[in-house]
Design an enzyme around this catalytic site. Structure first.
Site, PDB file in Angstrom:
ATOM      1  CE1 TYR A 188      -8.980  -3.561   0.992  1.00  0.00           C
ATOM      2  CE2 TYR A 188      -8.225  -1.527  -0.037  1.00  0.00           C
ATOM      3  CZ  TYR A 188      -7.969  -2.663   0.701  1.00  0.00           C
ATOM      4  OH  TYR A 188      -6.689  -2.915   1.148  1.00  0.00           O
ATOM      5  CB  THR A 216      -6.740  -6.721   9.990  1.00  0.00           C
ATOM      6  OG1 THR A 216      -7.119  -7.866   9.218  1.00  0.00           O
ATOM      7  CG2 THR A 216      -7.172  -5.462   9.283  1.00  0.00           C
ATOM      8  CE  LYS A 243      -3.644  -2.469   2.587  1.00  0.00           C
ATOM      9  NZ  LYS A 243      -4.476  -2.476   3.818  1.00  0.00           N
ATOM     10  NE  ARG A 293      -1.726  -6.001   7.215  1.00  0.00           N
ATOM     11  CZ  ARG A 293      -2.875  -6.561   6.805  1.00  0.00           C
ATOM     12  NH1 ARG A 293      -3.444  -7.514   7.528  1.00  0.00           N
ATOM     13  NH2 ARG A 293      -3.444  -6.163   5.682  1.00  0.00           N
ATOM     14  CD  GLU A 330      -8.228  -9.488  -3.589  1.00  0.00           C
ATOM     15  OE1 GLU A 330      -9.058  -9.229  -2.696  1.00  0.00           O
ATOM     16  OE2 GLU A 330      -7.056  -9.867  -3.333  1.00  0.00           O
TER      17      GLU A 330
HETATM   18  P1  IDP Z   1      -7.127  -7.481   5.686  1.00  0.00           P
HETATM   19  O1  IDP Z   1      -6.392  -6.405   4.921  1.00  0.00           O
HETATM   20  O2  IDP Z   1      -6.290  -8.029   6.812  1.00  0.00           O
HETATM   21  O3  IDP Z   1      -7.718  -8.554   4.800  1.00  0.00           O
HETATM   22  P2  IDP Z   1      -9.860  -6.468   5.978  1.00  0.00           P
HETATM   23  O4  IDP Z   1     -10.747  -6.741   7.142  1.00  0.00           O
HETATM   24  O5  IDP Z   1     -10.182  -7.132   4.683  1.00  0.00           O
HETATM   25  O6  IDP Z   1      -8.356  -6.762   6.440  1.00  0.00           O
HETATM   26  O7  IDP Z   1      -9.862  -4.903   5.765  1.00  0.00           O
HETATM   27  C1  IDP Z   1      -9.303  -4.329   4.599  1.00  0.00           C
HETATM   28  C2  IDP Z   1      -8.466  -3.126   4.995  1.00  0.00           C
HETATM   29  O8  IDP Z   1      -9.350  -2.127   5.496  1.00  0.00           O
HETATM   30  C3  IDP Z   1      -7.461  -3.383   6.113  1.00  0.00           C
HETATM   31  O9  IDP Z   1      -6.241  -3.910   5.652  1.00  0.00           O
HETATM   32  C4  IDP Z   1      -7.283  -1.993   6.678  1.00  0.00           C
HETATM   33  O10 IDP Z   1      -6.398  -1.237   5.871  1.00  0.00           O
HETATM   34  C5  IDP Z   1      -8.686  -1.400   6.527  1.00  0.00           C
HETATM   35  N1  IDP Z   1      -9.468  -1.553   7.764  1.00  0.00           N
HETATM   36  C6  IDP Z   1     -10.058  -2.671   8.221  1.00  0.00           C
HETATM   37  N2  IDP Z   1     -10.691  -2.446   9.386  1.00  0.00           N
HETATM   38  C7  IDP Z   1     -10.474  -1.135   9.676  1.00  0.00           C
HETATM   39  C8  IDP Z   1     -10.878  -0.273  10.754  1.00  0.00           C
HETATM   40  O11 IDP Z   1     -11.553  -0.677  11.693  1.00  0.00           O
HETATM   41  N3  IDP Z   1     -10.447   1.020  10.676  1.00  0.00           N
HETATM   42  C9  IDP Z   1      -9.693   1.499   9.650  1.00  0.00           C
HETATM   43  N4  IDP Z   1      -9.312   0.731   8.625  1.00  0.00           N
HETATM   44  C10 IDP Z   1      -9.695  -0.569   8.628  1.00  0.00           C
END
Ligand code: IDP
Ligand code: MG
Length: 172
Positions: free
Chosen positions: A72, A114, A32, A125, A149
Protein backbone atom coordinates in the site's frame (compact mmCIF):
# COMPACT_ATOMS: atom_id res chain seq x y z
CA UNK A 1 -8.26 -15.76 -36.42
CA UNK A 2 -4.57 -16.47 -35.99
CA UNK A 3 -2.63 -14.51 -38.60
CA UNK A 4 -0.47 -16.55 -40.95
CA UNK A 5 3.22 -15.93 -40.33
CA UNK A 6 5.38 -15.66 -43.45
CA UNK A 7 8.01 -18.42 -43.52
CA UNK A 8 10.92 -16.00 -43.32
CA UNK A 9 9.76 -14.65 -39.96
CA UNK A 10 11.84 -16.30 -37.25
CA UNK A 11 9.79 -16.92 -34.13
CA UNK A 12 12.71 -18.65 -32.39
CA UNK A 13 10.73 -21.84 -32.19
CA UNK A 14 7.80 -20.16 -30.47
CA UNK A 15 4.55 -21.28 -32.10
CA UNK A 16 1.47 -19.07 -31.97
CA UNK A 17 -0.20 -21.20 -29.33
CA UNK A 18 2.65 -20.68 -26.90
CA UNK A 19 2.96 -17.05 -27.94
CA UNK A 20 -0.69 -16.38 -27.13
CA UNK A 21 -0.46 -18.23 -23.84
CA UNK A 22 2.50 -16.06 -22.79
CA UNK A 23 0.66 -12.84 -23.58
CA UNK A 24 -2.35 -13.74 -21.38
CA UNK A 25 -3.08 -11.07 -18.81
CA UNK A 26 -2.64 -11.70 -15.08
CA UNK A 27 -3.84 -9.83 -12.02
CA UNK A 28 -3.17 -9.94 -8.29
CA UNK A 29 -6.22 -10.40 -6.05
CA UNK A 30 -6.22 -10.76 -2.27
CA UNK A 31 -9.01 -11.74 0.07
CA UNK A 32 -8.34 -9.50 3.04
CA UNK A 33 -8.48 -10.76 6.66
CA UNK A 34 -12.18 -9.79 7.00
CA UNK A 35 -13.11 -11.96 3.99
CA UNK A 36 -11.12 -14.91 5.36
CA UNK A 37 -12.57 -14.54 8.89
CA UNK A 38 -16.11 -14.26 7.52
CA UNK A 39 -15.77 -17.51 5.58
CA UNK A 40 -16.09 -15.92 2.15
CA UNK A 41 -13.02 -17.50 0.54
CA UNK A 42 -14.93 -20.24 -1.29
CA UNK A 43 -17.68 -17.88 -2.46
CA UNK A 44 -15.18 -15.39 -3.87
CA UNK A 45 -12.98 -17.96 -5.61
CA UNK A 46 -16.14 -19.50 -7.11
CA UNK A 47 -17.06 -16.24 -8.80
CA UNK A 48 -13.74 -15.92 -10.66
CA UNK A 49 -13.73 -19.63 -11.55
CA UNK A 50 -17.30 -19.53 -12.84
CA UNK A 51 -16.57 -16.41 -14.86
CA UNK A 52 -13.89 -18.33 -16.78
CA UNK A 53 -10.61 -17.02 -15.38
CA UNK A 54 -7.79 -19.36 -14.39
CA UNK A 55 -6.18 -19.52 -10.97
CA UNK A 56 -2.39 -19.59 -11.40
CA UNK A 57 -1.22 -18.76 -7.86
CA UNK A 58 -2.74 -19.19 -4.39
CA UNK A 59 -1.45 -18.96 -0.84
CA UNK A 60 -2.70 -18.13 2.64
CA UNK A 61 -0.38 -15.55 4.20
CA UNK A 62 0.08 -14.06 7.64
CA UNK A 63 1.30 -10.76 6.20
CA UNK A 64 4.27 -8.90 7.70
CA UNK A 65 4.04 -5.19 8.41
CA UNK A 66 6.80 -4.61 5.87
CA UNK A 67 4.92 -6.39 3.06
CA UNK A 68 1.62 -4.63 3.91
CA UNK A 69 3.36 -1.26 3.88
CA UNK A 70 5.04 -1.84 0.57
CA UNK A 71 1.83 -3.19 -1.01
CA UNK A 72 0.00 0.00 0.00
CA UNK A 73 3.00 2.31 -0.53
CA UNK A 74 0.99 4.71 -2.75
CA UNK A 75 -1.30 5.39 0.22
CA UNK A 76 1.53 6.02 2.70
CA UNK A 77 0.59 9.68 3.21
CA UNK A 78 -3.16 9.08 3.52
CA UNK A 79 -4.79 9.43 6.96
CA UNK A 80 -6.10 5.85 6.87
CA UNK A 81 -2.70 4.27 6.10
CA UNK A 82 -1.83 3.11 9.65
CA UNK A 83 -5.29 1.57 10.22
CA UNK A 84 -5.18 -0.07 6.79
CA UNK A 85 -1.80 -1.69 7.45
CA UNK A 86 -2.89 -2.86 10.94
CA UNK A 87 -6.03 -4.36 9.41
CA UNK A 88 -4.12 -6.18 6.64
CA UNK A 89 -1.77 -7.82 9.18
CA UNK A 90 -4.58 -8.62 11.66
CA UNK A 91 -5.20 -12.16 10.38
CA UNK A 92 -4.55 -14.45 7.44
CA UNK A 93 -5.00 -13.08 3.92
CA UNK A 94 -5.49 -15.17 0.76
CA UNK A 95 -3.12 -14.03 -2.00
CA UNK A 96 -4.05 -15.04 -5.54
CA UNK A 97 -3.02 -14.58 -9.15
CA UNK A 98 -5.73 -14.99 -11.80
CA UNK A 99 -5.23 -15.18 -15.54
CA UNK A 100 -7.32 -14.47 -18.62
CA UNK A 101 -7.90 -11.90 -21.34
CA UNK A 102 -9.07 -8.66 -19.77
CA UNK A 103 -8.82 -10.08 -16.24
CA UNK A 104 -7.44 -6.89 -14.64
CA UNK A 105 -10.37 -4.61 -15.52
CA UNK A 106 -12.94 -7.39 -15.29
CA UNK A 107 -11.88 -8.38 -11.78
CA UNK A 108 -12.12 -4.72 -10.70
CA UNK A 109 -15.71 -4.66 -12.00
CA UNK A 110 -16.53 -7.90 -10.21
CA UNK A 111 -15.03 -6.45 -7.00
CA UNK A 112 -16.99 -3.18 -7.17
CA UNK A 113 -16.44 0.33 -5.81
CA UNK A 114 -13.98 0.93 -2.95
CA UNK A 115 -16.79 2.04 -0.62
CA UNK A 116 -19.07 -1.01 -0.40
CA UNK A 117 -22.12 1.22 0.12
CA UNK A 118 -21.51 2.60 -3.38
CA UNK A 119 -20.72 -0.81 -4.89
CA UNK A 120 -23.40 -2.25 -7.16
CA UNK A 121 -25.33 -5.32 -6.03
CA UNK A 122 -23.83 -8.30 -7.83
CA UNK A 123 -20.29 -7.13 -7.12
CA UNK A 124 -18.33 -8.74 -4.29
CA UNK A 125 -18.18 -5.57 -2.18
CA UNK A 126 -21.78 -4.73 -3.10
CA UNK A 127 -22.99 -8.13 -1.94
CA UNK A 128 -20.88 -8.75 1.15
CA UNK A 129 -19.63 -5.52 2.75
CA UNK A 130 -20.79 -2.22 4.29
CA UNK A 131 -17.61 -0.37 5.27
CA UNK A 132 -14.70 1.09 3.31
CA UNK A 133 -12.21 -0.12 5.91
CA UNK A 134 -13.61 -3.69 5.72
CA UNK A 135 -14.13 -4.16 1.99
CA UNK A 136 -13.07 -7.82 1.78
CA UNK A 137 -10.92 -7.93 -1.32
CA UNK A 138 -8.08 -6.21 -3.16
CA UNK A 139 -7.56 -6.21 -6.94
CA UNK A 140 -4.78 -4.64 -9.04
CA UNK A 141 -6.02 -1.54 -10.85
CA UNK A 142 -3.84 -1.52 -14.01
CA UNK A 143 -1.30 -3.65 -15.93
CA UNK A 144 1.72 -1.95 -14.31
CA UNK A 145 0.38 -2.36 -10.77
CA UNK A 146 -0.64 -5.96 -11.51
CA UNK A 147 2.91 -6.81 -12.55
CA UNK A 148 4.40 -5.02 -9.56
CA UNK A 149 2.00 -6.66 -7.08
CA UNK A 150 2.40 -10.16 -8.53
CA UNK A 151 6.17 -9.96 -8.15
CA UNK A 152 5.86 -8.45 -4.67
CA UNK A 153 3.63 -11.29 -3.40
CA UNK A 154 4.76 -14.32 -5.41
CA UNK A 155 8.03 -15.92 -6.49
CA UNK A 156 8.10 -17.07 -10.12
CA UNK A 157 8.11 -20.73 -9.07
CA UNK A 158 4.91 -20.23 -7.04
CA UNK A 159 2.96 -19.45 -10.22
CA UNK A 160 1.70 -22.31 -12.37
CA UNK A 161 1.06 -21.91 -16.10
CA UNK A 162 -1.64 -24.29 -17.24
CA UNK A 163 -4.40 -24.40 -19.79
CA UNK A 164 -7.92 -25.36 -18.77
CA UNK A 165 -9.53 -28.13 -20.81
CA UNK A 166 -12.64 -25.90 -20.75
CA UNK A 167 -10.85 -23.20 -22.75
CA UNK A 168 -12.37 -24.30 -26.06
CA UNK A 169 -15.80 -23.74 -24.47
CA UNK A 170 -14.89 -20.35 -23.07
CA UNK A 171 -13.05 -18.64 -25.90
CA UNK A 172 -14.19 -18.59 -29.50
P1 IDP B 1 -9.24 -0.06 -3.97
O1 IDP B 1 -8.99 -1.15 -2.96
O2 IDP B 1 -10.67 -0.07 -4.45
O3 IDP B 1 -8.24 -0.04 -5.10
P2 IDP B 1 -7.85 2.29 -2.92
O4 IDP B 1 -8.30 3.70 -3.11
O5 IDP B 1 -6.64 1.84 -3.67
O6 IDP B 1 -9.11 1.35 -3.19
O7 IDP B 1 -7.59 2.10 -1.37
C1 IDP B 1 -6.94 0.95 -0.89
C2 IDP B 1 -7.68 0.43 0.33
O8 IDP B 1 -7.52 1.40 1.37
C3 IDP B 1 -9.18 0.27 0.15
O9 IDP B 1 -9.54 -0.97 -0.42
C4 IDP B 1 -9.67 0.39 1.57
O10 IDP B 1 -9.49 -0.84 2.26
C5 IDP B 1 -8.71 1.42 2.16
N1 IDP B 1 -9.27 2.77 2.10
C6 IDP B 1 -9.36 3.57 1.02
N2 IDP B 1 -9.93 4.75 1.33
C7 IDP B 1 -10.23 4.68 2.66
C8 IDP B 1 -10.83 5.59 3.60
O11 IDP B 1 -11.22 6.70 3.27
N3 IDP B 1 -10.94 5.13 4.88
C9 IDP B 1 -10.52 3.90 5.28
N4 IDP B 1 -9.94 3.04 4.44
C10 IDP B 1 -9.79 3.41 3.15
MG1 MG C 1 -6.19 0.40 -5.14
Amino acid sequence: MVPKVPEHVNLNGVGFDQFEEKSLERTFLAIKPDGVQRGLVGEIISRFEAKGFALVGLKLVQVSRELAESHYDVHRERPFFADLVNFIISGPLLAMVWEGDGVIASARKMIGATNPLNAEPGTIRGDFAVSIGRNIIHGSDAPETAQKEISLWFKDEELVSWESTAKAWLVE
